[in-house]
Write an enzyme that holds these catalytic residues in place. Sequence first.
Site, short mmCIF file in Angstrom:
data_model
loop_
_atom_site.label_atom_id
_atom_site.label_comp_id
_atom_site.label_asym_id
_atom_site.label_seq_id
_atom_site.Cartn_x
_atom_site.Cartn_y
_atom_site.Cartn_z
N GLU A 164 -9.92 5.59 6.74
CA GLU A 164 -8.50 5.89 6.75
C GLU A 164 -8.09 7.22 6.11
O GLU A 164 -7.21 7.91 6.64
CB GLU A 164 -7.73 4.76 6.05
CG GLU A 164 -7.83 3.44 6.76
CD GLU A 164 -7.35 2.28 5.89
OE1 GLU A 164 -8.05 1.95 4.93
OE2 GLU A 164 -6.29 1.72 6.18
N PHE A 194 -2.46 2.13 6.74
CA PHE A 194 -1.83 0.87 6.33
C PHE A 194 -0.68 1.08 5.35
O PHE A 194 -0.61 0.45 4.31
CB PHE A 194 -2.92 -0.01 5.71
CG PHE A 194 -2.68 -1.48 5.75
CD1 PHE A 194 -2.83 -2.19 6.94
CD2 PHE A 194 -2.31 -2.17 4.61
CE1 PHE A 194 -2.62 -3.56 6.96
CE2 PHE A 194 -2.11 -3.55 4.62
CZ PHE A 194 -2.26 -4.25 5.80
N ARG A 244 0.83 -1.21 0.00
CA ARG A 244 0.00 0.00 0.00
C ARG A 244 0.87 1.26 0.00
O ARG A 244 0.53 2.25 -0.64
CB ARG A 244 -0.99 0.00 1.17
CG ARG A 244 -2.03 1.11 1.10
CD ARG A 244 -3.20 0.87 2.02
NE ARG A 244 -4.22 0.00 1.43
CZ ARG A 244 -5.27 0.44 0.71
NH1 ARG A 244 -5.44 1.72 0.50
NH2 ARG A 244 -6.14 -0.41 0.22
#
Lengths: 466, 763
Positions: free
Chosen positions: B719, B346, B312
């Site tokens: 997020e 992440f 990611r």
Amino acid sequence: MTDTKNIIYINNKKVEVTNVYHDITLLDWLRNYHKITGTKEGCAEGDCGACSVIINKKNKEDTKPINSCLVRLGQVIGSNITTIEGLGCDKNPHPLQMAFSKEYASQCGYCTPGFIISGVSLINSGKVVNNDTINDAISGNLCRCTGYSPIIKAIKSVSDRKTKFKKVEIINKEKKVRFGNITYLKPNNLKELKDYLEVKSFQFIAGGTDLNLQRPIINKKENNIICLSSIKELNFIKKLKEKMVLGGAVTIENFLDSVRSKMPELIEILQRFGSPQIRNQGTIGGNLCTSSPIGDLAPLLMVLNSDINVFGKNGIKKTNIKNFFKGYRKNILKKDEIILSIEIPYPNKKNKIFSWKLSKRYDQDISTISLAINIQTQKNIIKEIQMAAGGVAATPKSLDKLCKSMLEKKLDDAIDFATENLDKFIQPISDLRGSSHYRLEAMKGLFRRLQICLRLDKESLSIMEV
Amino acid sequence: MNNLNKIPIHDSSLRHSTGQAIYIDDMPEQENLLHGAPVLSKVACGKIKKINSDKLKDLPFFTKIITAKNIPGENEIGPIKNGEPILADDFFSYLGQPVAIVLAKTHQEAIYASSLVEIELELTTKPILNLDDAYEQKSFLEDPMILEKGNIKKDMSKSNFTLSGDFEIGGQDHFYLETHVAITFPGENDEYVVWSSTQHPTEVQHGVGKVLNIPSAKIDSKVRRLGGGFGGKESQATIFAAMSALGAYLTQKPVKIRLNRHIDMTASGKRHDFKIYYTVGFTVTGKVLALDIKLLSNGGNVLDLSGPVMTRALTHLDNCYFIKSLKAIGYVCKTNTVSNTAFRGFGGPQGMLTIENILYSVSQYLQKPIDEIRKINYYSKLNGLKTPYGQIVKNLKIDRILDEVYKLSDYKNRLKNINKYNLNQKANNLPFRKGIALMPAKFGISFNKPSLNQGGALVHVYSDGSIRLNHGGTEMGQGLFIKVAQVVAECFKVPLEQIHITSTNTAEVPNTSATAASSGSDLNGMAAWNASNVIKNRMIEHAAKLFKKNKKDIVLGEGRIICGNRSLSFSELAFSCWENRISLSSTGYYKTPKISWDQGKLRGHPYFYFTWGAAISEALLDINTGESRILRADIVQDCGNSLNENIDIGQIEGGFIQGLGWLTCEELCFSKEGKLLTTGPSTYKLPGSRDIPQTFNVKLLEKADNEEKTIFRSKAVGEPPLLLAISHFLALKDAIRASSTNSRPELLNTPATPSEILKVLKV
């Protein structure tokens, strides 16, 4: 066992303290013995506020929040404790509980009861409820989800909704409480204290906000804990003509309230001392006795030339605070001596007092360094100067030599001298709060701040004021 | 969505406020419950010779020690790769690693007893405690990941300028207010019920099954709510749940493991810290032609989720910018520190901070504002729309978002005022400087691994018309449960109060994915919609029979089933369905369409869609002390057609402040021996209420229906807002730049503590 008569009121209900065989905290007792689980454990070190409860010790209608994780059960026998459950339930919620719900002020909800306890305490305190007082009231509460905005909004929305707390008559007269190997002794006056000093092994406790962090999980040996909080001779504030005298067991919060009129220079540093929960429990004497190198109060009390009255078996002796600290967490007190009182002379009206603290976070943080200054200049010449610093040595340090060399110098020259030669006067260490380099550089920065404050005749110069 | 035209509050909010919401540690305890406490290693690596528990024998209360030797199944809970024990067996590899568990009748006794256990050990190798050492010694947890595009050599040489540098990005502790906790209840015939504070009940079920050597069907893994997760309870919760299950298996009594804060922070993973080395090639105008970059991430002692975190990071390096030629190599370093794990974003935030830092350096080099550099590098039809990993960026919203955020923040005027302010401070020898900066953001939604993008739900309508909702997502404060309940209420056109929300339970919805990657409402919302629709269609069919009309003549509305001028209440119809033997229960299933990913080549279409957002922050700095704070933030975030605007705004505000903590005050300090020193909030400082911007404007992008067919055309929100806090970090750099020409803002690492800031300030 003598504990059968020990009473604590929980939400106005009388509860006998029984079957407790370890020296536990109030939080453990509420959660594990009574399954009153709205009060949460978030950190068990008095920093997150999830365990906040309201304590009422003297049948007064005061509503002071404390950290139930940082107070031992033995310390609060005879108190009335209000937990989140005592404020309301989903069928009949308290206005602030309703407001939190409506304003989306909870997400995961784990910190929420603690915030509500702090919020209710603020609303009931009679203080003006605005952003500043709210921020102060919740400075001992951490929320990881919301980012605080809705919490502040919720408290504001019911700022006029005071809670009526029932007065309970606290009848507990027991002076001895025993949990397993630990006996709590609660003298009401110095005479009783003297008698207790005859017991074989003992330890003093005042607020316990530092001591209880190092509390043994389980005590293998018999020990006595002598609680100083209820000794009447340690609980007074006298505003005399020349000075203020405060008993050793005066809480930091009461100290803060008492300086507002006479010594406003002290407000900022006291406001940044822990959180309301800590300040309601922690005492002036306790703060000095822990003798931490940071010593929130110590640098300021040093430059104000304060004296400490020490009480022991052989009477009372007076010592200047500069002679009090002896090494890393060491002081001059013998095992059976306590701080009776502190005498703080009012500063000379011609002098200016500054007290600054640098930390990673503005609120509820331990200083990386701190600096207190008591200075008088005439025509830009330093006529009097006393400085003391925290976080730069094993003890709070009075910078006497440096001050001496700045005396009678032009302010700008003196500051230049101080910044250029600082490493000759202090040799701070590196630790998790900051590097040695940072401590030196930031201290120089504080000297420059002093220069600006004097130049512009400002009382402070903080990023919080912009 | 117009369900009752109001925005419902969090379903549990009043119970949160009254203390009546039950978390795992609040559950009633059985008389025979035992408490467990882990014994942690005291050095960073070595070989265990003996675990000495002799001192436990002298205690006046019951204790029982459990070590790896007592594990009936595999000592293994690695979510991706094997080699991740719950208890160190022969070797341990970080300071604080659990090597044993001590059980006792109270939490206090267990903690105390655990401190008496001694580990006799043999020191083996020198521990690796930082990223550069790991890289030098080729200590990696996986093969390096290479993301390559274009011709880096050619474009680097074509560039007018090249610039090289490095910087560090600090880690972050999740600091959920509720520490890790789990209780396991043993039942008959090897059945176990595990309650744990987990974002991933299915992984708990699998982990417990492996450790106990018991099939999944016998293990129910449940959770009603978490006291915060943020990724920290995605894989990590399994470790502690498995410990409690192991205790329950060996004693056949319920066993609770609740970590105190110090153990939680020592023995559970955190956000990956990164070190970045880069060379960037660009033209005189600042157009980036080539970027050669090396990302080192600290995976810790074992892999955990570090692989996908790096993926990611690599696939978010581009942020909103078209980079012609790129060579990015990601090294997941193996060190002797606790294994790092998922944390909101992440790896995305680290990747995006990287490119922003680089563009900042380019702007500094060219003496231009960073926004000018950004402008000529944004994805556009002109520049190109293909990401380095091959996905085409569709439905660009950069321009719209920027327009709105500039307007919302009154950017132009404030920039002028800030410049004036700084000049005035300088001229008067005053210590304050201000900075203002933008952070544009594109964030990819979907788990990178396609198989994880599935969700399930189970809906029952009872004969009284009440509706019981269950799905695979977990509630950790983000408001997932209320959002999914809104979806179901909307489907049946009944009041929201009619939907009963229940605990996540692997016995009701199996084979679930973690509630992670911002995907909770996308996956579970759609699954619940599908389940509800199955039941609704059966009910309508039955109603049509009752009314003797066509299905299309039946309308649902406000809790009633209407057919012309006749109608039935929802509960009457439910009862009638039951009487007529029509099933009122259904599962629902959803898998995200259109996604594909080749992890070997780092190529494909990993993200179903992108969310867009932007923030403008204003920073204030005291150049004497290095103290700083944020004064104002303005945010515009694309939530599609939001399922619940107030819940989404809560996510944005909270995520942003969490990002501020990551970038400014939250500092993980380790000793030379590898011991984490910041293990509680007294030393690890997360933002407090005074650290938030005084002016904080958050706006959802309006009329922004998701072009992809998501639930009610909404978009994920969990997020992306966190990394908008990068705007503040860049504003701080600007303020540092304004302090003096000798200052070196490009060297500023995160977290930008006062100490870090003074390091780069040259006054």
